[in-house]
Scaffold this active site. Structure first.
Site, mmCIF file in Angstrom:
data_model
loop_
_atom_site.group_PDB
_atom_site.id
_atom_site.type_symbol
_atom_site.label_atom_id
_atom_site.label_comp_id
_atom_site.label_asym_id
_atom_site.label_seq_id
_atom_site.Cartn_x
_atom_site.Cartn_y
_atom_site.Cartn_z
ATOM 1 N N ASP A 1 0.868 -1.178 0.000
ATOM 2 C CA ASP A 1 0.000 0.000 0.000
ATOM 3 C C ASP A 1 0.908 1.233 0.000
ATOM 4 O OD1 ASP A 1 -2.324 1.786 0.441
ATOM 5 O OD2 ASP A 1 -3.318 -0.046 1.085
ATOM 6 N N HIS B 1 -3.302 2.824 -4.767
ATOM 7 C CA HIS B 1 -2.574 2.510 -3.533
ATOM 8 C C HIS B 1 -1.195 1.956 -3.868
ATOM 9 C CE1 HIS B 1 -5.676 3.447 -0.613
ATOM 10 N NE2 HIS B 1 -6.560 2.781 -1.323
ATOM 11 N N GLU C 1 -10.374 2.430 -4.610
ATOM 12 C CA GLU C 1 -10.049 3.841 -4.373
ATOM 13 C C GLU C 1 -9.012 4.414 -5.328
ATOM 14 O OE1 GLU C 1 -11.035 4.046 0.403
ATOM 15 O OE2 GLU C 1 -8.980 3.590 -0.204
ATOM 16 N N ASP D 1 -11.121 -2.067 12.522
ATOM 17 C CA ASP D 1 -10.327 -0.903 12.913
ATOM 18 C C ASP D 1 -11.225 0.198 13.462
ATOM 19 O OD1 ASP D 1 -11.341 -0.776 10.285
ATOM 20 O OD2 ASP D 1 -9.924 0.779 9.696
#
Length: 779
Positions: free
Chosen positions: A204, A279, A344, A437
């Protein structure tokens, strides 16, 4: 007299020596399909033999079990493939191929002299062993803590198999790197819960974590970033000239092989994730020529948003790099799937890049979304040629789905349902239930998290198959998984705390039959699981101590009050219209009712001490309470509360938008319809809105209040504008209202028009803004 005393002592000693060990009540997670209890018990000891077929995988299962008992108690049991073994007591592992049995199905039969586990695969035998261990005293999960009475198992017959084939846990090791020892411990936790997938997020923007021999700069440069751990994640300073990148790490190929082998012995498939096309900015710190601009970047020390620097889809060098990397990845991971991310990816660079635009023209694509689809299809073709399947986040649906791709649906259930309807396999992991998370209890008492609010009870309620998915489509939903992203999780201890026991709840949601799921029963069994975690020295969360105040309108127009909590048999104290709440306040014994507006306060006490903080709700009696409501657009699953009912439950939200009493909309307006049941005199209507610009939440641009008579004819329309500026700092709540001065109406429609995107001056400029609404009050 002395002789009598001696005789009594001898008789007492004899009685104690003959006392039969008492097995514990059966408490298994996840809940098996069926448990038939029998009389008697079975005790393991050094004379017990473990008998199994001469099969390498089954032998490893037998040795795994023997080693666990040896470490826990010091008792050493013989493992043998001799089926004529004459030991007084035996544990038999039996491969029993039978048509119609599920691959991980097992039957466990415990008698007083012999225990048998039958399955048609070694994995089934392994899960039978996990159940057998849970039937002993919890100290068998520790080291050297188990005595001879700990190895007692109640006689029974257990039949069991999982509901879903994909039962996974994810761990992001890019944002923060975790050592191999912890990765193995994480796999142990996965295995003890009868889960079978470890999704390893290896690359990432914040670091590349896997050694690739052909591209050494990936671990020499892209694996390291400047140390900004003392700064907030979202506002970390960039790398300065002359600074060294010292924070990070990577796994060598030998370490990866070691982890994969360790997982395989526990029947856990390790799925590697190599992000693309987005990413990937860390790659450009090592190989900038693979981006559209060719600009050398630094590895991001914190938040990188929007994700604009992505692989150039117009360069053949990009695909040469990807195929070379994946070739080495495939060699390391025998998994059926390779995860390619796909989420994304901001297309800004592709829109500006001549090579990407040429690719769109040459391939006759309809734009940048179709270019991403073409990109993913090309990678899928390569993976298929190597005998592997492609899996990616649900953004790979955009522009058209690759022919055989599997979709991991994270932005809700909709993407997964869409893919299943197209005949594609799906793994469900929506943020609403599966993002570990997120906070799991009151943020004021928890380690810092990225946001959100996903309690243990919420996770347990997870149902991977949406109600609108047909039976034929449902077969494509393989299961689900929990995701642990680590922007705010820097240590193994913190990662463990965020994952456990939500992992436990998820395991039962994915393994057990829907008819076998029961929250209260699960919560009782979880207390026993906590004992196991204690012996394992797991840093787990006890869950939320919050008291949820629930209201419901009664037939006699009163409001019933119910207190709910995740804790078992808690001591809940409460007050009505009293600012004082302490261990002497009223003890909650069950549901009660009020007949006028009131402030209800409640909290859990233990040994006279308040746990966490007081829950406080202002219960407001008004004409909309409990009425029929409908939303045109559903709230975001992460902040859905109880849907439209949240807006008319008589409870007002706090200054925390995650408290479950605010509902949030992302990318849509809020349009609410409400039926008062009959013509009603209306003096005023108000609705509360929440703003916190730092969390991208803003007041609506305007709110329209419309009322209609019982034939749906318009009666009046009033528009309200907010007084709060978009630039207001911190948390602001504002009621927006309309005065109707006694007009009669039955139907009410409230439309709150949101600002479309965050303002130009805002850090999230151009991204969709949020709108949060609370109680509708009609007087």
């Amino acid at each position: 007299m002395k002789r009598n005393i001696l005789l009594i002592a001898l008789l007492t000693a004899a009685a104690l020596s003959c006392k039969k060990p008492v097995p514990r009540e059966i408490s298994i997670i996840p809940q098996p399909v069926s448990i038939e209890k029998k009389e008697g018990y079975f005790t393991l000891n050094s004379k017990t033999a473990i008998i199994c077929p001469d099969n390498e995988k089954v032998l490893k299962v037998a040795e795994y079990f023997a080693e666990r008992i040896r470490v826990a108690s010091g008792v050493e049991m013989k493992v043998t493939t001799n089926d004529k073994e004459t030991a007084a007591q035996t544990v038999k592992l039996m491969l029993y191929p039978k048509p119609g049995l599920a691959p991980e199905e097992y039957t466990l039969q415990v008698g007083d002299k012999s225990t048998e586990i039958r399955a048609n695969t070694p994995a089934g035998l392994f899960y039978g062993i996990q159940t057998l261990l849970q039937m002993m005293h919890t100290d068998v999960f520790g080291e050297g803590a188990a005595g001879k009475n700990s190895l007692v198992v109640p006689c029974c017959i257990i039949k069991d198999h999982p509901r879903f084939s994909w039962r996974g846990m994810h761990l992001d090791v890019s944002r923060h790197f975790f050592p191999v020892d912890f990765i193995k411990r994480y796999i142990d936790l996965i295995a003890m819960h009868k889960m079978n997938v470890f999704h390893w997020h290896l690359t990432d923007d914040n670091g590349w974590r896997i050694e690739i021999k052909k591209y050494p700069l990936l671990t020499e440069v892209a694996a390291w970033r400047v140390d900004r751990e003392s700064e907030p994640w979202r506002s970390r300073k960039a790398l300065e000239p002359g600074e060294k990148a010292t924070y990070g790490g990577f796994y060598t190929q030998d370490e990866i092989r070691e982890v994969v082998a360790y997982a395989a012995e526990r029947f856990v498939q390790v799925i590697p994730e190599i992000e693309m096309p987005g990413h990937t900015s860390e790659v450009f710190a090592a190989y900038p020529e693979l981006s559209c601009k060719g600009e050398k970047l630094f590895v991001q020390p914190g938040s990188y948003w929007p994700n604009t620097d992505i692989f150039c889809a117009g360069k053949e060098e990009t695909f040469e790099f990807i195929e070379n990397v994946l070739t080495e990845v495939i060699d390391l991971f025998p998994s059926a799937y390779i995860h390619v991310g796909g989420d994304e990816a901001d297309k800004t660079r592709w829109k500006e890049c001549p090579l990407c635009q040429k690719r769109i023209r040459d391939e006759k694509l309809g734009g940048e979304d179709e270019l991403q689809s073409w990109f993913i299809r090309r990678v899928e073709t390569f993976l298929n040629s190597k005998g592997r399947k492609l899996i990616g986040w649900d953004e790979i649906l955009e522009g058209g789905l690759a022919p055989d791709a599997t979709v991991m649906s994270w932005r809700g259930f909709e993407g997964g349902a869409e893919a299943a309807a197209m005949g594609h396999d799906v793994v469900m992991c929506p943020t609403s239930h599966c993002y570990f998370d997120y906070y799991q209890a009151d943020p004021g008492f928890e380690p810092e998290a990225i946001g959100g609010f996903t309690t243990l009870k919420k996770v347990y309620s997870f149902e991977p198959i949406p109600p609108d998915v047909s039976v034929d489509q449902a077969i494509h939903i393989l299961g689900g998984q929990g995701n642990v992203w680590t922007e705010y999780i820097a240590t193994p201890e913190h990662a463990e705390y965020m994952a456990v026991p939500r992992m436990t709840a998820l395991a039962e949601a994915l393994w057990s039959a829907r008819t076998r799921k029961n929250w209260d029963d699960f919560r009782n069994r979880l207390d026993v699981q906590f004992e196991r975690f204690d012996f394992m020295k797991v840093n787990y969360s006890r869950g939320s101590w919050k008291v949820d105040i629930k209201t419901q309108k009664t037939v006699d127009n009163r409001i019933s009050i119910t207190f709910e909590t995740e804790q078992t048999a808690p001591e809940i104290r409460y007050s009505i219209n009293d600012t004082l709440l302490n261990s002497k306040s009223m003890l909650y014994k069950g549901i009660f009712a009020i007949d006028s507006s009131a402030v209800i306060r409640a909290g859990i006490f233990r040994d006279g001490k308040l746990m966490e903080k007081v829950s406080e709700k202002n219960v407001i009696f008004h004409k909309a309470m409990g009425m029929n409501t409908k939303l045109e657009f559903n709230p975001d699953p992460l902040y859905a509360g109880n849907g439209s009912k949240t807006l008319v439950d008589g409870l007002t939200g706090s200054d925390d938008f995650r408290d479950g009493h605010w509902i949030g909309f992302h990318g849509t307006d809020m349009n609410l319809s409400l039926d008062l049941g009959s013509l009603t005199e209306i003096q005023s209507i108000s609705i509360n809105f929440f703003q916190n610009a730092g969390s991208w939440i803003f007041m609506p641009q305007e709110v329209h209040f419309r009322i209609f008579d019982d034939t749906q004819r318009p009666v009046a329309h009033i528009t309200a504008l907010p007084e709060t500026s978009a630039e207001a700092v911190g948390v602001v709540t504002e009621p927006m209202a309309a005065e109707f001065k006694g007009k009669k109406a039955r139907f009410v429609h409230i439309s709150a028009r949101k600002i479309k995107t965050c303002p130009k001056w805002h850090e999230g400029a151009g991204n969709p803004a949020w709108i949060f609404a609370d109680e509708v009050i009609i007087k």
